[in-house]
Design an enzyme around this catalytic site. Structure first.
Site, PDB file in Angstrom:
ATOM      1  CE  LYS A   1      40.766  17.207  38.405  1.00 17.77           C
ATOM      2  NZ  LYS A   1      40.539  16.708  39.325  1.00 17.77           N
TER       3      LYS A   1
ATOM      4  N   GLY B   1      47.437  27.776  53.257  1.00 19.85           N
ATOM      5  CA  GLY B   1      45.631  27.867  52.596  1.00 19.85           C
ATOM      6  C   GLY B   1      44.843  28.074  53.222  1.00 19.85           C
ATOM      7  CB  VAL B   2      42.703  28.617  55.801  1.00 22.69           C
ATOM      8  CG1 VAL B   2      43.156  28.413  56.606  1.00 22.69           C
ATOM      9  CG2 VAL B   2      43.281  30.038  55.414  1.00 22.69           C
TER      10      VAL B   2
ATOM     11  CG  ASN C   1      34.916  26.890  50.044  1.00 27.57           C
ATOM     12  OD1 ASN C   1      35.270  27.764  51.033  1.00 27.57           O
ATOM     13  ND2 ASN C   1      34.780  26.914  49.029  1.00 27.57           N
ATOM     14  CB  VAL C   2      39.152  21.859  51.408  1.00 27.80           C
ATOM     15  CG1 VAL C   2      39.441  20.050  52.081  1.00 27.80           C
ATOM     16  CG2 VAL C   2      38.306  21.175  50.329  1.00 27.80           C
ATOM     17  CB  ALA C   3      42.409  24.696  54.743  1.00 32.50           C
ATOM     18  CE1 TYR C   4      36.572  29.225  58.814  1.00 34.75           C
ATOM     19  CE2 TYR C   4      35.081  27.702  58.514  1.00 34.75           C
ATOM     20  CZ  TYR C   4      35.615  28.964  59.073  1.00 34.75           C
ATOM     21  OH  TYR C   4      34.963  29.484  60.629  1.00 34.75           O
TER      22      TYR C   4
END
Length: 368
Positions: free
Chosen positions: A80, A180-181, A183-186
């Site tokens: 990382k 949390g909404v 990019n992924v969560a949307y």
């Protein structure tokens, strides 16, 4: 901070400090383990309060990538990068290109990708200086933004966890609280809505909340209330450490399955989930869709092939939860065991091979 002591604690291979005065680059590359292959892990840009905080984050995230890649069946190790700075103010082309040159100098020991504070466009710039970068634009033959793949993997993993908790992997009629909404969560909400799940959402970004409410008929709640709502599944998809001493007594869900990293504030909170009978889908197993997707780029990206691999997160979560049930251990410990077991098996096979080679060489030398 005693650097070597910190590295020895979890057996890190390398910690590289990169700076470029002209561009303002201050980056830390942590390589945890390359037993399975070159280290793959994204580049995070963040306004760390101290340099020590940045080092700790790089080390923690690198180890997490080792486990994520191992349990996902990838022939990749864990690494990382963190870049110290405000991505909205401090990021510039010269900085990213200087960073790309440092990656190139590692000759393939570390491959990067986007993460918090970096974008697909940033990867395109880094690509000008090194071949060891993934997640560039499709015009470069890459897969682009990994968020959709991450969301699909979380969806499949959630279904696997639901089957254990409720006896069926059907999510129709289930209430899912999504913290949390982005990019992924949307995209996850889109999958859930299409299957007929009821959504409760929250985010510090009111526009993101309104978008989910309008698109999916979701119910919006205050960020402080999301953990305690009546729901079947709690999906942490924002900051880490939301499973903690404060939230656990409030939790009404039977399943915890979301996209966030480091959902447990401490391992003991995973022990508590297990004792409470709550099914927990370990974060680095369920949210591995993005890294599985970009890893496919190393073979010449094929979207259909990549998504077939991402869908196997269902099987990975099923296996982890089965080990958890059979051995009576928390699911996070079961996941760690699987990852460690795979790495150890390769280390042992290499050790045996080297011993045999050395033995054969000794016999040849004795024969003169």
């Amino acid at each position: 901070m005693e650097l070597f002591a910190a590295m020895e604690r979890d057996d890190y291979e390398e910690l590289l400090f990169c700076q470029d005065k002209a561009s303002g680059l201050k980056a830390i590359i942590a390589i945890h383990d390359t037993t399975l292959g070159p280290a793959l892990g994204g580049t995070r840009m963040w306004t760390y309060a101290t340099e020590e905080e940045a080092i700790v984050d790089a080390l923690r995230l690198a180890k997490g990538m080792t486990y994520k890649n191992a349990i996902s069946g990838l022939n990749l190790g864990g690494g990382k990068t963190v870049i110290i700075g405000d991505p909205k103010k401090d990021k510039n082309e010269a900085m990213l290109r200087a960073f790309g040159r440092y990656i190139q100098g590692l000759n393939g020991r570390y491959i990067t990708a986007e993460d918090v504070g970096t974008t697909e466009e940033d990867m395109n710039i880094i690509y000008q200086e090194t071949d060891y970068v993934t997640g560039t634009s499709p015009s470069y033959g890459s897969s682009g933004n990994p968020s959709p793949a991450t969301a699909y993997g979380v969806y499949m993993g959630m279904k696997a966890a639901a089957k254990v908790a409720f006896g069926s992997d059907l999510l129709e009629g289930k209430t899912v609280a999504v913290q949390g909404v982005g990019n992924v969560a949307y995209t996850l909400c889109k999958y859930l809505h299409e299957e007929g799940a009821q959504l409760i959402v929250t985010d510090i970004n009111k526009e993101a909340v309104n978008r989910a409410v309008e698109a999916f008929g979701a119910t919006a709640v205050d960020p402080a209330d999301i953990v305690g709502v009546n729901c079947d599944i709690y999906a942490p998809c924002a900051l880490g450490a939301t499973i903690n001493d404060v939230s656990l007594p409030l939790l009404k869900a039977k399943v915890v399955a979301g996209a966030a990293n480091n959902q447990l504030k401490e391992p003991r909170h995973g022990d508590t989930l297990h004792q409470m009978g709550i099914v927990y889908a370990p974060d680095y197993v369920i949210n591995a869709g993005g890294v599985i997707n970009i890893a496919d780029e190393l073979n010449g990206y094929n979207k259909e092939r990549a998504l077939k691999q991402v869908a196997k997160i269902y099987d990975s979560i099923t296996r982890v939860l089965e080990i958890s049930r059979t051995n009576g251990i928390p699911s996070y410990a079961a996941a760690d065991h699987l990852a460690q077991e795979r790495i150890a098996s390769i280390q042992n096979s290499r050790s045996t091979f080297l011993q045999n080679e050395n033995h054969a060489l000794s016999r040849r030398n004795l024969r003169g």
